[in-house]
Design an enzyme around this catalytic site. Structure first.
Site: not given
Length: 337
Positions: A143, A284, A304
């Site tokens: 990520c 994250h 995201n």
């Protein structure tokens, strides 16, 4: 009479239980239509269904709460257990807490009340021409590579007028290759891109989820789609600098952030996410692409990297101004050449 009343009450409870079971079964069949899981062994199928039933109960309870500020829904994570969900999170992340103190790095300052009054009440780059389509990191803790890349892509397009998709795989392969899908920090990756002479295009160096190519000269010889600035390439903010993030966004710069992730976040759908973290969740990396207020709650618009099927087209509105789950702790962006 007491015995008869007891029997009747048991029949009512049994009927409710059967209806609940039927509702879950219908939800499971609908899920399999929307998210086919392919051929499974009997044991694997049972495991997936059990995982689904657990998250289904959480979703139903949450969505029934009249005070909830957001809704939840089933997605690719609904059939995963906790260990599988962790694969999408970071195993390595260095805080940006001291980053703004490093020599040569720019900081955002002068964030006084007059600056706040000059900022627009809301900003949203989700549909901007310079915003690449939401990408999918897959079952890999990459990520930070996606967050770092999204920030560079947007900055490069704003400055140079051309929207180019850049390579996350270059970062996964070449920057701290021993980590593979263990992830890292976006500011570490930006420094590595400077040393590499820039970031390759996705067309030249496509992403392969969960796999790392062999490190070598090929990492550095792909056609570059963007380069970071020679002077003050990284912009770092102090912790909880809400106004600094807003100021950068008003200057058309996206800001990478890092949060702790709950199961509820992984099944977020719409509205403003407001659930606190306990402190033991995985981390994250995501990207702030705007801000605003919805029904009295201040939020960040967050990009995201779990595909456009997650949340609202791949985006989530995340409560702003209280450092929820650490969202205002590790703040950084870039300048490009």
């Amino acid at each position: 009479m007491e015995k008869l009343a007891f029997v009747i009450s048991m029949l009512v409870v049994g009927t409710i239980g059967m209806c609940g079971a039927e509702d879950v079964e219908a939800a499971w069949e609908k899920y399999l239509t929307e998210f086919p899981i392919g051929i499974q062994t009997k044991a694997e199928y049972g495991k997936r269904k059990l995982n689904f039933e657990k998250i289904h109960a959480i979703i139903e309870e949450h969505n029934a709460d009249e005070n909830a500020t957001y809704t939840m829904a089933h997605n690719q994570f609904s059939i995963m257990d906790s260990e599988e969900r962790k694969q999408y999170l970071l195993k390595n992340f260095a805080s940006t807490k001291s980053l703004y103190e490093e020599l040569g790095l720019e900081t955002v300052e002068d964030n006084d009340d007059s600056t706040m009054r000059q900022l627009p009440p809301s900003i949203d780059y989700r549909k901007d021409k310079c915003m690449q389509p939401v990408k999918n990191q897959g079952g890999c803790g990459s990520c930070s590579a996606f967050a770092a890349t999204a920030v560079v892509e947007f900055a490069n397009c704003i400055k140079n007028g051309k929207s180019v998709s850049l390579s996350e795989q270059q970062i996964v392969d070449c920057d701290f290759p021993d980590r593979e899908c263990g992830g890292g920090s976006y500011h570490e990756y930006w420094k590595s891109l400077i040393k590499a002479g820039g970031q390759a295009t996705s067309a030249a160096y496509p992403y392969i989820s969960g796999e790392t190519r062999k490190r070598g000269s090929a990492c550095l010889n792909k056609p570059k789609g963007a380069k970071l600035a020679a002077r003050k390439p990284i912009v770092a903010l102090k912790e909880r600098d809400e106004m600094g993030v807003m100021k950068l966004l008003s200057q058309k710069k996206l800001v990478a952030v890092c949060i702790a992730v709950t199961d509820k976040f992984m099944n977020y759908k719409t509205g403003v996410y407001t659930t606190p973290c306990k402190g033991d969740e995985g981390l994250h990396a995501i990207v702030a692409v705007g801000y605003g207020t919805f029904k009295g709650i201040k939020y960040w618009a967050i990009r995201n990297s779990w595909s456009a099927g997650y949340g609202n087209g791949g985006y989530v509105l995340f409560q702003r101004g209280i450092n929820l789950c650490g969202v205002e702790r590790d703040l950084a962006t870039v300048n490009v050449a």
